[in-house]
Scaffold this motif. Structure first.
Motif, PDB file in Angstrom:
ATOM      1  N   VAL A 227       0.860  -1.180   0.000  1.00 38.07           N
ATOM      2  CA  VAL A 227       0.000   0.000   0.000  1.00 38.07           C
ATOM      3  C   VAL A 227       0.897   1.231   0.000  1.00 38.07           C
ATOM      4  CG1 VAL A 227      -1.882   1.207   1.176  1.00 38.07           C
ATOM      5  CG2 VAL A 227      -1.712  -1.302   1.341  1.00 38.07           C
ATOM      6  N   SER A 228       0.731   2.063  -1.004  1.00 35.52           N
ATOM      7  CA  SER A 228       1.537   3.268  -1.184  1.00 35.52           C
ATOM      8  C   SER A 228       1.025   4.398  -0.286  1.00 35.52           C
ATOM      9  CB  SER A 228       1.455   3.697  -2.650  1.00 35.52           C
ATOM     10  OG  SER A 228       1.928   5.002  -2.813  1.00 35.52           O
ATOM     11  N   MET A 229       1.931   5.295   0.064  1.00 36.98           N
ATOM     12  CA  MET A 229       1.553   6.494   0.812  1.00 36.98           C
ATOM     13  C   MET A 229       0.664   7.403  -0.041  1.00 36.98           C
ATOM     14  SD  MET A 229       2.609   6.668   3.940  1.00 36.98           S
ATOM     15  CE  MET A 229       2.483   8.420   4.245  1.00 36.98           C
ATOM     16  N   ARG A 230       0.683   7.218  -1.355  1.00 35.95           N
ATOM     17  CA  ARG A 230      -0.126   8.052  -2.254  1.00 35.95           C
ATOM     18  C   ARG A 230      -1.602   7.653  -2.257  1.00 35.95           C
ATOM     19  NH1 ARG A 230       4.609   7.227  -5.461  1.00 35.95           N
ATOM     20  NH2 ARG A 230       3.561   5.529  -6.485  1.00 35.95           N
ATOM     21  N   ARG A 231      -1.956   6.532  -1.666  1.00 32.85           N
ATOM     22  CA  ARG A 231      -3.359   6.079  -1.634  1.00 32.85           C
ATOM     23  C   ARG A 231      -4.187   7.060  -0.801  1.00 32.85           C
ATOM     24  NH1 ARG A 231      -6.884   1.905  -2.454  1.00 32.85           N
ATOM     25  NH2 ARG A 231      -8.159   1.229  -0.696  1.00 32.85           N
ATOM     26  N   ARG A 232      -5.260   7.557  -1.392  1.00 32.41           N
ATOM     27  CA  ARG A 232      -6.107   8.549  -0.741  1.00 32.41           C
ATOM     28  C   ARG A 232      -7.480   7.987  -0.408  1.00 32.41           C
ATOM     29  NH1 ARG A 232      -2.205  10.538   0.842  1.00 32.41           N
ATOM     30  NH2 ARG A 232      -0.888  11.827  -0.411  1.00 32.41           N
ATOM     31  N   ARG A 233      -7.990   8.427   0.730  1.00 28.77           N
ATOM     32  CA  ARG A 233      -9.323   8.011   1.174  1.00 28.77           C
ATOM     33  C   ARG A 233     -10.386   8.682   0.300  1.00 28.77           C
ATOM     34  NH1 ARG A 233     -11.466   8.524   7.370  1.00 28.77           N
ATOM     35  NH2 ARG A 233     -13.632   7.984   6.958  1.00 28.77           N
ATOM     36  N   PRO A 234     -11.320   7.890  -0.242  1.00 31.24           N
ATOM     37  CA  PRO A 234     -12.369   8.480  -1.086  1.00 31.24           C
ATOM     38  C   PRO A 234     -13.423   9.200  -0.243  1.00 31.24           C
ATOM     39  CG  PRO A 234     -12.750   6.128  -0.836  1.00 31.24           C
ATOM     40  CD  PRO A 234     -11.451   6.436  -0.145  1.00 31.24           C
ATOM     41  N   ALA A 235     -14.190  10.060  -0.878  1.00 28.83           N
ATOM     42  CA  ALA A 235     -15.243  10.795  -0.177  1.00 28.83           C
ATOM     43  C   ALA A 235     -16.293   9.828   0.367  1.00 28.83           C
ATOM     44  CB  ALA A 235     -15.885  11.811  -1.122  1.00 28.83           C
ATOM     45  N   GLU A 236     -16.605   8.794  -0.415  1.00 30.84           N
ATOM     46  CA  GLU A 236     -17.572   7.791   0.019  1.00 30.84           C
ATOM     47  C   GLU A 236     -16.878   6.434   0.084  1.00 30.84           C
ATOM     48  OE1 GLU A 236     -21.729   5.920  -1.627  1.00 30.84           O
ATOM     49  OE2 GLU A 236     -21.349   8.053  -1.938  1.00 30.84           O
ATOM     50  N   LEU A 237     -16.951   5.783   1.248  1.00 29.13           N
ATOM     51  CA  LEU A 237     -16.292   4.489   1.433  1.00 29.13           C
ATOM     52  C   LEU A 237     -17.003   3.416   0.615  1.00 29.13           C
ATOM     53  CD1 LEU A 237     -15.633   4.491   5.304  1.00 29.13           C
ATOM     54  CD2 LEU A 237     -14.115   5.227   3.470  1.00 29.13           C
ATOM     55  N   PRO A 238     -16.230   2.561  -0.081  1.00 30.66           N
ATOM     56  CA  PRO A 238     -16.851   1.526  -0.913  1.00 30.66           C
ATOM     57  C   PRO A 238     -17.501   0.401  -0.099  1.00 30.66           C
ATOM     58  CG  PRO A 238     -14.468   1.302  -0.944  1.00 30.66           C
ATOM     59  CD  PRO A 238     -14.782   2.545  -0.166  1.00 30.66           C
ATOM     60  N   VAL A 239     -18.497  -0.211  -0.711  1.00 25.71           N
ATOM     61  CA  VAL A 239     -19.206  -1.365  -0.163  1.00 25.71           C
ATOM     62  C   VAL A 239     -19.392  -2.328  -1.319  1.00 25.71           C
ATOM     63  CG1 VAL A 239     -21.385  -2.176   0.827  1.00 25.71           C
ATOM     64  CG2 VAL A 239     -20.453   0.030   1.522  1.00 25.71           C
TER      65      VAL A 239
END
Length: 191
Positions: A114-126
């Motif tokens: 997992v890269s440090m560049r990974r960003r949290r999305p506005a809406e969490l996936p399901v």
């Protein structure tokens, strides 16, 4: 003198081949026994070597497994056990496959980075599925619904992917092993 169980005799070869074909096809002892018109306990004893194979079993077992009698009598093939997959990256995660795309019960294992560049999305996936993660190195941030967790090296987590979720690296890249069941399968360990 006692017979060596690994001497490659016909009985041993058929037992091994019978089990190999049955498991490759995802069949239970009951499935094969019903198709071969023999008792489940008889089939179990044949596979385990507690009962000797009779000639009249061969055609029925071959038919039950959709193979020729010659195919049932031939020595099992030894397939290269190594998983040879190429890595791929998606949304800041690089995946290395640890399982083949075959009858693995629907479970797929990967080593991930997992890269440090990974960003949290506005809406969490399901989505449908069940995930298990074991952190090898780095610190992983795991968000499950309203809860936020820090997963340290040597710790494992397991969760339903129906729960809104996301994970990312906290203070450096994270390496982990993940097992994902696309249809909600859970990891089962047997003693």
């Amino acid at each position: 003198m006692q017979a060596n169980p690994d001497d490659g005799g016909v009985d041993l070869r058929v037992r091994r081949r019978l089990r190999e074909l049955r498991t490759q096809q995802g069949l239970t002892l009951e499935d094969v026994a019903t198709r071969a018109r023999i008792d489940v306990s008889t089939l179990s004893r044949l596979e385990s070597g507690k009962r000797r194979l009779a000639l009249d079993h061969l055609p029925r077992l071959a038919e039950a497994l959709s193979v020729s009698t010659d195919e049932l009598l031939r020595a099992p093939q030894h397939v290269d056990p190594r998983v040879r997959g190429t890595s791929h990256s998606h949304n800041g995660i690089t995946f290395w496959p640890l399982t083949r795309n075959g009858p693995a019960g629907g479970l797929h294992a990967f080593k991930i980075r997992v890269s440090m560049r990974r960003r949290r999305p506005a809406e969490l996936p399901v989505h449908e599925g069940h995930e298990w993660l074991y952190v090898l190195s780095g610190r992983l941030q795991l968000v499950l619904g309203e809860d936020d967790f820090v997963i340290e090296p040597g710790e494992a987590v397991e969760f339903s992917t129906w729960t809104p979720h996301w994970f990312g690296a906290l203070d450096g890249p994270v390496e982990a092993i993940t097992i994902f069941g696309a249809h909600g399968e859970r990891v089962h360990l047997h003693d």
